[in-house]
Design a protein around this motif. Structure first.
Motif, short mmCIF file in Angstrom:
data_model
loop_
_atom_site.label_atom_id
_atom_site.label_comp_id
_atom_site.label_asym_id
_atom_site.label_seq_id
_atom_site.Cartn_x
_atom_site.Cartn_y
_atom_site.Cartn_z
N PHE A 143 -73.05 -9.60 -3.88
CA PHE A 143 -74.06 -9.45 -2.82
C PHE A 143 -74.00 -10.60 -1.80
CE2 PHE A 143 -78.36 -10.89 -1.56
CZ PHE A 143 -78.68 -9.89 -0.65
N HIS A 177 -84.86 -11.00 -0.45
CA HIS A 177 -84.09 -9.98 0.28
C HIS A 177 -84.69 -8.58 0.25
CE1 HIS A 177 -81.02 -6.75 0.33
NE2 HIS A 177 -80.69 -7.32 1.45
N HIS A 236 -72.19 -0.86 6.37
CA HIS A 236 -73.20 -1.18 5.35
C HIS A 236 -73.52 0.06 4.52
CE1 HIS A 236 -77.09 -2.61 3.68
NE2 HIS A 236 -76.46 -3.77 3.71
N HIS A 258 -86.76 -6.49 3.26
CA HIS A 258 -86.22 -5.23 3.79
C HIS A 258 -87.34 -4.19 3.89
CE1 HIS A 258 -81.97 -4.67 4.62
NE2 HIS A 258 -81.68 -5.62 3.75
N PHE A 293 -82.02 -6.54 11.12
CA PHE A 293 -81.29 -6.64 9.85
C PHE A 293 -80.46 -7.92 9.79
CE2 PHE A 293 -77.32 -6.19 7.56
CZ PHE A 293 -77.66 -5.62 6.36
N HIS A 343 -72.06 -9.94 2.12
CA HIS A 343 -72.90 -9.98 3.31
C HIS A 343 -72.53 -11.15 4.23
CE1 HIS A 343 -75.35 -7.01 1.14
NE2 HIS A 343 -75.83 -6.68 2.33
N HIS A 380 -74.64 -4.35 -3.39
CA HIS A 380 -76.00 -4.67 -3.82
C HIS A 380 -76.08 -4.60 -5.33
CE1 HIS A 380 -77.22 -3.62 0.42
NE2 HIS A 380 -77.75 -4.79 0.22
N HIS A 400 -80.56 -11.09 7.25
CA HIS A 400 -79.45 -11.50 6.39
C HIS A 400 -78.91 -12.88 6.75
CE1 HIS A 400 -78.44 -8.82 3.16
NE2 HIS A 400 -79.05 -7.88 3.87
CU CU Z 1 -78.02 -5.65 2.64
#
Ligand code: CU
Lengths: 253, 645
Positions: free
Chosen positions: B243, B362, B189, B366, B394, B247, B238, B398
């Protein structure tokens, strides 16, 4: 803000189109503006007289014109991204003028550099007429520069975006300055690649085409760690292959 | 991968010469013999195996079942078996103690299988002293269901969470250089250990991985080789249109690794990654599932899901999502490109065209999980993409984002069909998307391979879309005061948005926030006002966006609220700002760009006759913010108009 596909295409066609047009002029070389004419009688050695003759046959103004055309042909395709970005972030009625000023600023930097380059080229031609020596002498530091961290530094800077004013004179000034500064990063990254073909007594056009290919490739690459790096920089080549493959196979996906 | 490649089928071993089914055959059974007295086949204790050939039209998730019975000798059962899938030790040393025929089931992830012939070997280990009877072998295509983490109270009573913890623990015990380790996976990541060619130099202090306060104790050696790092690390996509698919592949590959580990540990064969649905504001689910905040597992060993650097909005360690600002209004978007899923980009570790799914929920989630510590100069792992993959929460966050995307598609919304999207960055000769398979090989994937969850053989417990009107419908009601029952969906506008106004000069986002006057262009204002006055179902009003261009700094965890003429315009976070600001990083220090739709505000100003020649924008810190080593600056605030005609 994003730019529409239509405007993107328009900008790309315009910049790449002008570049191609100038390439045609250069390759056909009307009036010999792109090549040094030499006086074989005076080729015995450098002297005030031979310089005079050389300059008479190759006036600085002609040489600068040739240099300018070469810059336009080789560099305009590299400006598509910053011009698109400038277009998208300018007031609608000012889009054309800000983009023009950016390009002019950029060309101005290269022309200023061109003045020095032309003088150097003239003198080298005076001392070594029709010789591969000057080109070879530039090739060595050119190669070192090509793979050096300094070159990467300039390439990275070339991706920089600047805050731009939106209104009136400030917008015009910012666009022009943006062009000037962008030109500086571009000169730093590309001076050796530009100088080398200019010094070749033969094969000048072929060298210019190869150099253009490399420079556009470098430009497509994202910023990277500033360090010594042996890289032939063939991204454009890979890009063209990938796009061809994707377009051909698009129906199969 | 695809659906319906493998129907349910069984080989019956209660006959001396079992017949093969379409996809399953038995080419070898050395050391296994037919026992006429029990009418079954058995693996013999002097070492033996049965080898099956599984023929697939394409790799899919396979459920592998056997009807078995353990033999007793001297009062004990000792029949450890191992299962190899194409040579990979899929299950090692499984010992069965049930002396009546009963089914045992495993799920083989597609990454261990391939189209064509696959070799599955079931062998008795050398230490065995008793036999294992196999009456039948069954295969079928399996679909995993990702469940709500708050099932069974979100504690370790929820076996999805208990086994997740155990699986994470095993991955954490592996070396950083192992592609199937927790640390390697986080570095895919983003990481702050090495300058991985363009990821930027690692910071000397926190968030350098060597300076993270445990737990977990994050290793920074041994490093994998440079080419391995270049292939895998610092990949997260991102602020661009890859995106969602990037993911999805990231979670899927992790789930495959964990699923095998969990089955090897004796866990359920249908384990799938759970999701944390923090959008359900009617329940207690806004709080992080308690399994993540307990330092110990039920057996009193350390809980691998527990992380110290997880400070929450308050900065004190209690993690609760605040809704608002977190919401799921992105789900009412109807267009992927430039709206739901982000703007057109190549391989962009940090691009500048964030989609609505990415910005809210999102990004905000975070930072609301990570937060800034009130007692140290640190922010939480979740608040920085170069750290986020280290925190086990995380993947549940996601998983929920992925679920929203699947639900959005489920409701009929389309992903891009552009070949540049379907083929991923390889279309532009950019870096490609690679994930480690459980056997350590590389999985190369394109968005076209993860376009729908059915391609990957999993689904979600809940795929419903929230009901509600979209913004255009709400606006028309406000502007015309006539009730529109149905949702008005504007045509996708493909024109370049027009600059409507801008600030002048750089703006400093100090501890107290910032205020800026945005001068509006008179001719554009005339056009916008005209469109608002004439607004009707057949003449849709202009959209107006506020764009914070080139936000730079290092304070990733910060969250800000924005008001325009004292009306609430929304929230944004600085998630990713450190990476996006790095001069020699992939994005050349261009910083982050934030886009807020302020159409409703402009409508209100217009109705009050208050849309003057400027807007007052106020940006205020939300929650506990750090200034960081570098002050936060904004290059320019722009206002843009998009015509809907
Ligand atoms: Cu991410």
């Amino acid at each position: 803000m994003r730019i529409s596909a239509k405007h993107k295409l328009l900008i790309n066609l315009l910049l790449i189109g002008i570049s191609l047009l100038v390439w045609v002029i250069l390759l056909f070389n009307p009036g010999g503006i792109m090549t040094m004419e030499h006086c074989h009688v005076s080729a015995s050695g450098p002297s005030a007289a031979s310089l005079e003759m050389l300059l008479e046959m190759n006036p600085v103004s002609d040489q600068l014109l040739g240099w300018g055309l070469m810059v336009v042909a080789m560099m305009l395709p590299k400006l598509t991204l910053p011009v698109q970005q400038l277009f998208a972030t300018s007031l609608k009625r000012m889009r054309f003028i800000t983009c023009m000023l950016f390009v002019l600023g950029y060309l101005a930097t290269w022309m200023l550099v061109g003045l020095f380059m032309v003088v150097a080229i003239t003198l080298l031609n005076l001392w070594f007429p029709m010789s591969f020596m000057p080109a070879l002498v530039v090739l060595l530091p050119g190669l070192v520069w090509q793979f050096s961290p300094w070159k990467q530094y300039f390439l990275n800077q070339g991706h920089d975006h600047r805050p731009l004013s939106a209104f009136g004179g400030a917008a015009l000034r910012d666009a022009f300055q943006y062009g000037l500064v962008h030109g500086v990063w571009c000169v730093g990254a590309g001076w050796a690649l530009m100088l080398f073909p200019m010094l070749l007594p033969q094969g000048h056009n072929a060298a210019m085409l190869i150099v253009t290919f490399i420079m556009i490739s470098e430009h497509l690459e994202q910023p990277r760690l500033v360090k010594w790096r042996f890289d032939l920089r063939l991204r454009l080549f890979r890009y063209l292959i990938a796009q061809t493959r994707v377009r051909l196979g698009a129906a199969a996906v | 991968m695809g659906t319906q490649v493998l129907p349910l089928q069984t080989i019956d071993f209660s006959v001396p010469n079992p017949s093969q089914t379409a996809n399953l055959s038995l080419p070898l059974y050395q050391g296994a013999g037919y026992r006429a007295d029990y009418t079954t086949w058995s693996l013999l204790q002097n070492g033996g195996f049965m080898q099956f050939n599984l023929n697939l039209s394409s790799a899919c998730r396979v459920s592998w079942g056997m009807n078995v019975c353990a033999a007793i000798s001297n009062g004990v059962t000792n029949n450890p078996i191992s299962i190899h899938v194409n040579g990979f030790p899929f299950i090692s040393g499984y010992s069965d103690h049930n002396v009546n025929f009963h089914p045992v089931v495993w799920t083989i992830p597609p990454s261990l299988l391939k189209a064509g012939n696959n070799t599955i070997t079931v062998s008795l280990d050398a230490t065995a002293s008793t036999q294992l009877f196999i009456r039948s072998v069954t295969v079928s295509e399996a679909v995993l269901t990702r469940n709500n983490a708050w099932n069974n109270g979100g504690s370790f009573d929820n076996s999805d969470l208990l086994w997740y913890a155990k699986g994470v623990g095993v991955m954490m015990s592996r070396a950083l250089s192992d592609p199937t380790s927790w640390w390697f996976y986080a570095a895919i990541h983003g990481q702050y250990i090495v300058d991985n060619d363009g990821s930027g130099p690692p910071p000397t202090d926190y968030p350098n991985w060597g300076k993270i306060p445990p737990v977990p104790a994050v290793p920074i050696t041994p490093l994998p080789g440079a080419s391995v790092m270049a292939q895998y690390w610092d990949q997260c996509q991102h602020a661009g249109w890859y995106f969602p698919p990037w993911h999805r592949g990231y979670l899927y590959a992790l789930e495959n690794i964990l699923s095998i580990i969990i089955q090897q540990l004796g866990g359920p064969s249908d384990w799938a990654l759970p999701y944390w649905n923090y959008l359900d504001s009617n329940t207690q689910q806004l709080t992080m599932p308690p399994a993540f905040s307990s330092p110990k597992l039920p057996d009193n060993t350390a809980n691998p899901l527990y992380v110290t650097a997880r400070y929450g909005l308050s900065g004190t360690g209690k993690v609760v999502i605040a809704a608002p600002p977190v919401n799921q209004s992105c789900q009412s978007n109807t267009t992927y490109t430039n709206q739901y899923g982000g703007g057109v980009t190549g391989f962009e570790h940090f691009g500048s065209s964030t989609g609505n799914l990415e910005s809210n929920p999102h990004n905000i989630v975070h930072n609301q999980i990570g937060g800034n510590s009130t007692t140290t100069p640190y922010y939480g792992l979740m608040a920085d993409p170069g750290l986020a993959g280290l925190d086990p929460i995380f993947y549940l966050h996601h998983s929920n984002i992925d679920r929203l995307w699947a639900a959005w598609n489920n409701a009929g919304n389309q992903n891009p069909t552009d070949s540049n999207w379907l083929n991923g960055p390889s279309a532009s000769a950019g870096r490609q998307f690679y994930m480690p398979n459980p056997d350590g090989t590389a999985w190369l994937y394109y968005p076209s391979m993860v376009n729908s969850i059915s391609q990957l053989d999993y689904t979600y417990q809940d795929l419903t879309l929230p009901a509600g009107k979209n913004q255009m419908t709400e606006r028309l009601f406000t502007l015309t005061q006539s009730l529109t029952e149905k949702n008005i969906i504007p045509m996708q506008n493909d024109d370049t948005p027009e600059l409507f106004g801008a600030s002048s000069g750089k703006i400093n986002l100090g501890a107290a926030g910032a205020e800026a006057k945005i001068r509006l262009d008179a001719p554009v204002r005339g056009n916008v006002l005209k469109s608002l006055k004439e607004a009707a179902e057949t003449s849709l009003p202009d959209d107006v966006y506020l764009l914070l261009e080139g936000i730079k700094g290092t304070a990733d965890a910060n969250i800000y609220s924005v008001t325009v003429n004292n009306l609430n315009a929304g929230y944004f976070t600085l998630f990713g700002i450190r990476k996006a600001t790095m001069k020699d990083g992939h994005h050349a220090g261009a910083g982050l760009t934030v886009k807020l739709n302020i159409s409703a505000i402009v409508d209100e100003l217009h109705l009050n006759d208050a849309l003057s020649d400027s807007l007052d924008v106020k940006i205020m810190p939300d929650g506990n913010v750090l200034q960081g080593a570098a002050p936060v600056t904004i290059d320019r605030i722009g206002v843009y108009r998009v015509s809907n005609k």
